[in-house]
Design a protein around this motif. Structure first.
Motif, mmCIF file in Angstrom:
data_model
loop_
_atom_site.group_PDB
_atom_site.id
_atom_site.type_symbol
_atom_site.label_atom_id
_atom_site.label_comp_id
_atom_site.label_asym_id
_atom_site.label_seq_id
_atom_site.Cartn_x
_atom_site.Cartn_y
_atom_site.Cartn_z
ATOM 1 N N GLU A 526 -19.567 9.540 -41.566
ATOM 2 C CA GLU A 526 -19.896 9.135 -40.211
ATOM 3 C C GLU A 526 -21.403 9.060 -39.993
ATOM 4 O O GLU A 526 -22.179 9.815 -40.592
ATOM 5 C CB GLU A 526 -19.289 10.110 -39.191
ATOM 6 N N THR A 527 -21.781 8.147 -39.120
ATOM 7 C CA THR A 527 -23.152 8.048 -38.647
ATOM 8 C C THR A 527 -23.136 8.049 -37.124
ATOM 9 O O THR A 527 -22.099 7.829 -36.501
ATOM 10 C CB THR A 527 -23.833 6.769 -39.161
ATOM 11 N N SER A 540 -27.857 6.299 -37.176
ATOM 12 C CA SER A 540 -28.644 7.351 -37.827
ATOM 13 C C SER A 540 -27.702 8.300 -38.545
ATOM 14 O O SER A 540 -26.528 8.447 -38.166
ATOM 15 C CB SER A 540 -29.493 8.127 -36.811
ATOM 16 N N MET A 541 -28.204 8.970 -39.568
ATOM 17 C CA MET A 541 -27.402 9.955 -40.286
ATOM 18 C C MET A 541 -27.209 11.204 -39.410
ATOM 19 O O MET A 541 -28.108 11.607 -38.666
ATOM 20 C CB MET A 541 -28.101 10.351 -41.591
ATOM 21 N N VAL A 542 -26.044 11.820 -39.533
ATOM 22 C CA VAL A 542 -25.760 13.034 -38.772
ATOM 23 C C VAL A 542 -26.730 14.140 -39.172
ATOM 24 O O VAL A 542 -27.176 14.942 -38.337
ATOM 25 C CB VAL A 542 -24.296 13.474 -38.987
ATOM 26 N N LYS A 563 -38.728 -1.906 -23.147
ATOM 27 C CA LYS A 563 -37.970 -2.977 -23.807
ATOM 28 C C LYS A 563 -36.522 -2.566 -24.055
ATOM 29 O O LYS A 563 -35.602 -3.367 -23.905
ATOM 30 C CB LYS A 563 -38.654 -3.325 -25.130
ATOM 31 N N THR A 564 -36.293 -1.324 -24.439
ATOM 32 C CA THR A 564 -34.927 -0.878 -24.763
ATOM 33 C C THR A 564 -34.162 -0.437 -23.522
ATOM 34 O O THR A 564 -32.944 -0.608 -23.448
ATOM 35 C CB THR A 564 -34.966 0.298 -25.749
ATOM 36 N N GLY A 565 -34.854 0.122 -22.539
ATOM 37 C CA GLY A 565 -34.161 0.698 -21.401
ATOM 38 C C GLY A 565 -33.604 2.067 -21.743
ATOM 39 O O GLY A 565 -33.715 2.557 -22.870
ATOM 40 N N LYS A 566 -32.983 2.717 -20.769
ATOM 41 C CA LYS A 566 -32.434 4.053 -20.963
ATOM 42 C C LYS A 566 -31.223 4.019 -21.901
ATOM 43 O O LYS A 566 -30.565 2.992 -22.070
ATOM 44 C CB LYS A 566 -32.017 4.651 -19.618
ATOM 45 N N LEU A 567 -30.926 5.184 -22.475
ATOM 46 C CA LEU A 567 -29.759 5.308 -23.344
ATOM 47 C C LEU A 567 -28.490 5.287 -22.503
ATOM 48 O O LEU A 567 -28.428 5.904 -21.433
ATOM 49 C CB LEU A 567 -29.843 6.609 -24.143
ATOM 50 N N VAL A 568 -27.446 4.559 -22.967
ATOM 51 C CA VAL A 568 -26.195 4.474 -22.210
ATOM 52 C C VAL A 568 -24.981 4.939 -23.005
ATOM 53 O O VAL A 568 -23.932 5.218 -22.422
ATOM 54 C CB VAL A 568 -25.934 3.041 -21.707
ATOM 55 N N ALA A 569 -25.076 5.002 -24.350
ATOM 56 C CA ALA A 569 -23.880 5.354 -25.126
ATOM 57 C C ALA A 569 -24.267 5.997 -26.438
ATOM 58 O O ALA A 569 -25.297 5.677 -27.035
ATOM 59 C CB ALA A 569 -23.038 4.112 -25.392
ATOM 60 N N ILE A 570 -23.416 6.921 -26.885
ATOM 61 C CA ILE A 570 -23.545 7.535 -28.204
ATOM 62 C C ILE A 570 -22.151 7.587 -28.821
ATOM 63 O O ILE A 570 -21.188 8.000 -28.168
ATOM 64 C CB ILE A 570 -24.185 8.938 -28.126
ATOM 65 N N LYS A 571 -22.039 7.149 -30.103
ATOM 66 C CA LYS A 571 -20.754 7.082 -30.792
ATOM 67 C C LYS A 571 -20.905 7.621 -32.212
ATOM 68 O O LYS A 571 -21.973 7.501 -32.818
ATOM 69 C CB LYS A 571 -20.240 5.643 -30.885
ATOM 70 N N CYS A 596 -24.875 -3.200 -38.972
ATOM 71 C CA CYS A 596 -26.023 -2.454 -38.432
ATOM 72 C C CYS A 596 -26.482 -1.436 -39.476
ATOM 73 O O CYS A 596 -25.748 -0.507 -39.815
ATOM 74 C CB CYS A 596 -25.637 -1.743 -37.138
ATOM 75 N N ARG A 597 -27.692 -1.612 -39.986
ATOM 76 C CA ARG A 597 -28.172 -0.710 -41.032
ATOM 77 C C ARG A 597 -28.540 0.660 -40.452
ATOM 78 O O ARG A 597 -28.828 0.788 -39.261
ATOM 79 C CB ARG A 597 -29.380 -1.319 -41.730
ATOM 80 N N VAL A 598 -28.499 1.653 -41.316
ATOM 81 C CA VAL A 598 -28.846 3.018 -40.921
ATOM 82 C C VAL A 598 -30.366 3.146 -40.862
ATOM 83 O O VAL A 598 -31.086 2.753 -41.790
ATOM 84 C CB VAL A 598 -28.263 4.039 -41.903
ATOM 85 N N MET A 599 -30.891 3.690 -39.750
ATOM 86 C CA MET A 599 -32.326 3.841 -39.533
ATOM 87 C C MET A 599 -32.649 5.298 -39.218
ATOM 88 O O MET A 599 -31.756 6.126 -39.022
ATOM 89 C CB MET A 599 -32.793 2.976 -38.355
ATOM 90 N N GLY A 600 -33.929 5.560 -39.109
ATOM 91 C CA GLY A 600 -34.364 6.879 -38.679
ATOM 92 C C GLY A 600 -34.014 7.090 -37.215
ATOM 93 O O GLY A 600 -33.979 6.155 -36.420
#
Length: 674
Positions: A526-527, A540-542, A563-571, A596-600
């Protein structure tokens, strides 16, 4: 009824339960519903019973209010008196929430419309109408009939038995009558054939006789005939002496002899007699039979509804203003990352789709409101609609307070598994950063009006609810782009009406708040997927989120910018998942998580969806199974829909609540109460 009689003819020892396969319940000319089969069973088994009947009524919604439309009423109920009685209840204050009642009956059939006030629950009002008016009434069965001249109380089996015996008597007596007539005709034909075969001598005898009586006597003496035959010969016309008519006499004789043979077989062979009876019953059915009018809706306590629904995967959709529906998961097509999507739910003005959850038809859903109440519902009880349908107002499905709304949802395999109930927990996360853990057993007894799920402080509300196994890790994220990871052991088990403890410390800027919570199941596969309100997201990695104790500030999970705005979701996602994203304008896109590639965890991510409209923001995010896995599961579910929920659960992904910023022509009476 006739099919039941045929079944009894084949098996006189047939039981009432078997007869009910052919005669399930009485069929009334006014249609409506028979509610529950227990009264029917009592009537069929003992001859006495009380059958509950319900009007055929549906709840319809428009842009202003809901209305209850009645198209069929129980047998024996007077429509005008029914409307008048409803009016009296409203005027006396015994029935609230109704604005008016209209009788719109016309050529298309009966239509009684009950308008429901905007702030009233149409489902509750309909139940009150069933309870207080003749929309639900009982029909008493007292099956007494004369049997051999004496009154008797008969069961269904006895009714069929005596009717079949009556049909047997009718068949035998009719056959005996037809046989006697056929034999009499055959006797006459035998004399006529003798006369035709000896026509010259017959003519000579008749011409030599002084009177018809002498001619009959001479013919009887010469050809050994009786009076009926001799009279038929004397009365015979000359036209019957032609060759064609003589052939017709022989053909008629052969035919009537075959008829006599068939009639004698009916009288002498009981099996042949049964066949005749069944053929006659089928002829009556074909000539006069019609479609059943009164439908049977079993009482929820008398049957297992899951036997009537295949366990297919569906998507449960709830809009911001509280409209709910279920849609087959196959209706959504996969698209490439960065597309503009396809038209999703058609919502009302200032409304948008806020919650989307994958589930299966047999699963039990627990609904949690922002004020901390819990409600139960089966997926098959949710009204079905296509991808663009508005759905049904959730206040018609759940007994919600006017200022409350559903904020979170859990899928439960079943509430009868004692081991499952004792080994799993419900974990709550609130907007102000509190968490609470309670045993699932406390939510295993459904109630119509729901129960208190968590005690909510003033200014706080439930934003997410998760099911854990007692050994999971939790990650809570806030609007300012930080996340806190800790083990669920850090939260002690509490009672159902407790408040909880601090799970995450928020910023004091007045805008911060918890937006979601995930349960970490497999750290190797999972990520963590996060999505911002302007359509940016990343994985991102757990392991990038260090394990801490609850109550901390957390670490950065997304670099929040203008540019991104506030955070709305985490999965929590894997490469086998797809992501469904819906914005406030109703546009939906489905993309593969693997793209979607895994990023920092401190980066701002990539654009997942282009917001075509100005001031549009992300409204809801949900993970679902990959499209290929979905097709395999759907095919398997359709061919073998009795597969257990536990097996299907292994192929389905989790579902979460996501968005926190939801600013997130006969004349008839008409009664008007306003």
């Amino acid at each position: 009824m006739l099919d039941g009689c045929c079944a009894y003819i084949d098996n006189p020892e047939i039981a009432v339960e078997e007869l009910m396969q052919y005669i399930p319940a009485p069929d009334f000319p006014t249609g409506a519903y028979i509610y529950g089969l227990q009264g029917v069973k009592d009537a069929y088994e003992t001859g006495r019973g009380r059958i509950i009947m319900r009007a055929k009524a549906e709840i319809e919604s428009d842009d202003t209010h809901d209305k209850i439309v009645v198209t069929e009423i129980p047998y024996g109920v007077n429509k005008a008196q029914l409307i008048e009685y409803i009016a009296d209840l409203v005027k006396e204050g015994k029935l609230e929430g109704i604005s008016n009642v209209n009788d719109e009956t016309g050529r298309q059939g009966m239509r009684i419309v009950v308008d429901v006030k905007r702030d009233a629950n149409a489902n509750i009002i309909l139940n009150k109408l069933f309870k207080m008016t003749a929309l639900q009434s009982s029909f008493s069965v007292n099956c007494i009939a004369l049997v051999k001249g004496r009154p008797r109380l008969l069961s269904l089996q006895e009714c069929v038995k005596y009717f079949v015996e009556h049909r047997h008597d009718v068949t035998i007596r009719r056959t005996q009558f037809d046989l006697k007539k056929a034999q009499e005709r055959a006797h006459i034909l035998e004399g006529l054939i003798i006369a035709c075969d000896n026509i010259d001598e017959v003519v000579r005898i008749i011409r030599a006789s002084q009177t018809p009586a002498d001619a009959q006597a001479n013919l009887e003496k010469r050809f050994d005939l009786d009076k009926l035959q001799s009279k038929a010969i004397v009365d015979m016309r000359l036209s019957q002496l032609t060759g064609l008519r003589m052939e017709e006499l022989h053909a008629e004789y052969d035919e009537i002899m075959q008829t006599i043979k068939d009639l004698q077989e009916i009288l002498n062979n009981p099996e042949r007699c049964k066949e005749v009876m069944k053929e006659e019953l089928q002829e009556v059915k074909e000539k006069y039979g019609d479609v059943r009018r009164t439908e049977i809706i079993p009482d929820e306590h008398e049957f297992n509804a899951e036997d009537f629904y295949p366990n297919d995967p569906v998507v449960i959709t709830i809009s911001h203003l509280g409209y709910i529906k279920r849609t087959p998961l196959a209706d959504f097509k996969e698209q490439a990352r960065g597309g503009v999507g396809s038209k999703g739910a058609r919502t009302r003005e200032k409304d948008f789709t806020e919650f989307i959850y994958p589930a299966t038809m047999h699963q039990t859903m627990l609904f949690f409101t922002k004020k901390g109440r819990c409600f139960w519902m089966k997926c098959y009880d949710i009204p079905e609609g296509d991808k663009t349908a508005k759905g049904r107002a959730i206040q018609n499905m759940l007994a919600l307070d006017p200022d409350d709304s559903v904020n979170a949802f859990l899928r439960i395999q079943g509430l009868n598994d004692e081991e499952f109930l004792d080994s799993h927990y419900v974990v709550f996360a609130t907007k102000c950063g509190l968490v609470k853990k309670t045993s699932l057993r406390h939510y295993s007894r459904p109630r119509t009006n729901g129960v208190i799920a968590i005690n909510i402080n003033e200014g706080d509300e439930v934003v997410d609810v998760r099911l854990t196994n007692g050994n999971n890790e939790l990650i809570i994220a806030n609007r300012n782009g930080r996340a806190c990871r800790f083990h669920e052991d850090a939260v002690r088990t509490m009672g159902r009406v407790s408040t909880g403890v601090r799970g995450m410390r928020l910023d004091d800027d007045g805008e911060d708040g918890v937006i979601g919570m995930i349960v970490v199941n497999d750290t190797e596969k999972e990520t963590v997927m996060v999505v911002s309100e302007e359509g940016y997201g990343k994985r991102s990695m757990v392991e990038d989120y260090r394990l801490t104790n609850r109550g901390g500030k957390g670490v950065k999970t997304l670099n929040i910018t203008e540019k991104t705005g506030k955070l709305v979701a985490i999965k929590n996602v894997t490469d086998e998942n797809d992501l469904m994203i819906i914005n406030q304008s109703g546009i939906v896109i489905r993309l593969a998580v693997a793209e979607c590639r895994v990023m920092g965890r401190a980066t701002q991510g990539v654009r997942l969806i282009n917001l075509a409209k100005k001031n549009d923001v992300i409204a809801s995010v949900c993970k679902v199974m990959n499209a290929e896995l979905e097709e395999e599961l759907e095919e398997e579910s359709r061919s073998k829909f009795n597969k257990t929920n536990e097996e299907i659960e292994n192929n389905l992904v989790g579902s979460e609540k996501v968005n926190e910023n939801g600013e997130d022509e006969e004349d008839a009476p008409t009664v008007d109460f306003e």
